[in-house]
Design a protein around this motif. Structure first.
Motif, mmCIF file in Angstrom:
data_model
loop_
_atom_site.group_PDB
_atom_site.id
_atom_site.type_symbol
_atom_site.label_atom_id
_atom_site.label_comp_id
_atom_site.label_asym_id
_atom_site.label_seq_id
_atom_site.Cartn_x
_atom_site.Cartn_y
_atom_site.Cartn_z
ATOM 1 N N HIS A 1 -4.760 32.210 21.630
ATOM 2 C CA HIS A 1 -4.078 33.106 20.645
ATOM 3 C C HIS A 1 -2.621 32.787 20.625
ATOM 4 C CE1 HIS A 1 -2.202 37.100 18.876
ATOM 5 N NE2 HIS A 1 -1.462 36.832 20.021
ATOM 6 N N CYS A 2 -2.219 32.541 21.824
ATOM 7 C CA CYS A 2 -0.722 32.467 21.652
ATOM 8 C C CYS A 2 -0.238 30.842 21.181
ATOM 9 C CB CYS A 2 0.010 32.436 23.326
ATOM 10 S SG CYS A 2 0.455 34.283 23.500
ATOM 11 N N LEU A 3 -0.982 29.773 21.668
ATOM 12 C CA LEU A 3 -0.913 28.453 20.984
ATOM 13 C C LEU A 3 -0.793 28.641 19.402
ATOM 14 C CD1 LEU A 3 -2.814 26.188 23.518
ATOM 15 C CD2 LEU A 3 -0.254 26.490 23.293
ATOM 16 N N CYS B 1 -2.080 34.484 36.918
ATOM 17 C CA CYS B 1 -3.214 34.436 35.670
ATOM 18 C C CYS B 1 -3.099 35.747 35.284
ATOM 19 C CB CYS B 1 -4.519 34.399 36.140
ATOM 20 S SG CYS B 1 -5.057 32.601 36.872
ATOM 21 N N LEU B 2 -2.901 36.888 36.019
ATOM 22 C CA LEU B 2 -2.813 38.519 35.337
ATOM 23 C C LEU B 2 -1.592 38.181 34.690
ATOM 24 C CD1 LEU B 2 -4.007 40.502 38.323
ATOM 25 C CD2 LEU B 2 -4.898 40.349 36.161
ATOM 26 N N ARG B 3 -0.260 37.892 35.048
ATOM 27 C CA ARG B 3 0.927 37.795 34.284
ATOM 28 C C ARG B 3 0.696 37.081 33.155
ATOM 29 N NH1 ARG B 3 3.824 36.214 38.224
ATOM 30 N NH2 ARG B 3 4.997 38.204 38.628
ATOM 31 N N GLY B 4 0.141 35.907 33.032
ATOM 32 C CA GLY B 4 -0.033 35.315 31.834
ATOM 33 C C GLY B 4 -0.525 36.013 30.889
ATOM 34 N N ARG B 5 -1.843 36.678 30.949
ATOM 35 C CA ARG B 5 -2.580 37.453 30.354
ATOM 36 C C ARG B 5 -2.003 38.602 29.756
ATOM 37 N NH1 ARG B 5 -7.612 41.215 32.286
ATOM 38 N NH2 ARG B 5 -7.962 42.226 30.295
ATOM 39 N N ALA B 6 -1.140 39.528 30.627
ATOM 40 C CA ALA B 6 -0.238 40.338 30.236
ATOM 41 C C ALA B 6 0.865 39.958 29.183
ATOM 42 C CB ALA B 6 0.395 41.091 31.503
ATOM 43 N N LEU B 7 1.436 38.987 29.259
ATOM 44 C CA LEU B 7 2.385 38.363 28.486
ATOM 45 C C LEU B 7 1.817 38.062 27.241
ATOM 46 C CD1 LEU B 7 4.213 35.959 30.978
ATOM 47 C CD2 LEU B 7 5.367 37.993 29.821
ATOM 48 N N ALA B 8 0.694 37.428 27.165
ATOM 49 C CA ALA B 8 0.003 37.216 25.858
ATOM 50 C C ALA B 8 -0.261 38.519 25.040
ATOM 51 C CB ALA B 8 -1.191 36.231 26.099
ATOM 52 N N ASP B 9 -0.613 39.263 25.888
ATOM 53 C CA ASP B 9 -1.291 40.631 25.147
ATOM 54 C C ASP B 9 -0.038 41.262 24.524
ATOM 55 O OD1 ASP B 9 -3.564 42.630 25.052
ATOM 56 O OD2 ASP B 9 -1.832 43.844 25.500
ATOM 57 N N LEU B 10 1.230 41.161 25.126
ATOM 58 C CA LEU B 10 2.422 41.692 24.695
ATOM 59 C C LEU B 10 3.250 40.806 23.880
ATOM 60 C CD1 LEU B 10 3.584 43.214 28.189
ATOM 61 C CD2 LEU B 10 2.724 44.514 26.249
ATOM 62 N N GLU B 11 2.621 39.784 23.309
ATOM 63 C CA GLU B 11 2.894 38.719 22.420
ATOM 64 C C GLU B 11 4.336 37.881 22.913
ATOM 65 O OE1 GLU B 11 1.372 37.929 19.797
ATOM 66 O OE2 GLU B 11 -0.172 39.485 19.837
ATOM 67 N N ARG B 12 4.482 38.128 24.160
ATOM 68 C CA ARG B 12 5.601 37.102 24.645
ATOM 69 C C ARG B 12 5.024 35.791 24.946
ATOM 70 N NH1 ARG B 12 7.850 41.061 29.095
ATOM 71 N NH2 ARG B 12 9.084 39.246 29.650
#
Length: 203
Positions: free
Chosen positions: A133-135, A96-107
């Protein structure tokens, strides 16, 4: 006084164990110092011990530090901290933390996959907002609408989630059905009238 003395003794024993290189002692000492800290210096010392425990390869301690870094908005450090840590670590908190970080970094390509496997993505406001946001960023608008419909309260009412949902475009209007005009009745041709006998001209 006795309680304070006992607490100081426990910290002293933990410090000795931590200084001998035991990761568990390093973590417990770090958390204890951090919780008891009254100054920034003490909090920083506690964090240093937790970081030392994480450096010894324990996924649990890495996740603890990653949570702290995420709270401070240090998402690049979160990804770096969780490198090599399975998504399932700490009951899925790592993923969950990794996914949130990826989204914040626009990946976002990687983020939507990672967040989709996160058990709390529809109940945690920050995770839900990151997924919407990412979708939207990937122009997967139907998927964004479907996901938004599944976000549960109170996460669904959070400002970050409502702001993300507001960016989803309205679905295109269905084309209006064409109304066919009634078919014109075919004109019935009247039968040709029979001509009478031709009269011969008198000579």
């Amino acid at each position: 006084f006795a309680a304070a003395a006992l607490s100081a003794l426990i910290v002293q024993l933990l410090r000795k164990a931590a200084e001998s290189g035991l990761p568990q002692a390093e973590l417990i000492l770090g958390l204890t110092i951090h919780l008891r800290a009254r100054t920034a210096e003490a909090r920083n010392e506690g964090k240093r011990w937790v970081q030392l425990a994480a450096a010894h390869g324990s996924a649990r301690w890495k996740v603890v530090l990653a949570q702290d870094e995420a709270a401070g908005g240090q998402m690049a450090r979160v990804l770096s901290r969780l490198e090599g840590v399975p998504d399932a670590a700490e009951n899925g908190v790592a993923g969950c933390l990794r996914g949130r970080a990826l989204a914040d970094l626009e990946r976002c390509e990687a983020a939507v996959v990672t967040l989709a496997a996160c058990a709390t993505v529809t109940s945690d406001a920050l995770l839900a907002a990151a997924q919407v946001h990412c979708l939207v960023a990937l122009e997967r608008f139907d998927a964004a609408r479907a996901f938004a419909a599944g976000i549960v309260r109170p996460a669904a009412e959070a400002a970050a989630v409502r702001k993300a949902i507001a960016r989803i475009p309205e679905p295109p209007a269905a084309p209006a059905a064409k109304v066919q005009a009634p078919a014109k009745a075919k004109k019935v041709e009247e039968p040709a009238k029979e001509k009478g006998p031709v009269k011969e001209k008198s000579r």
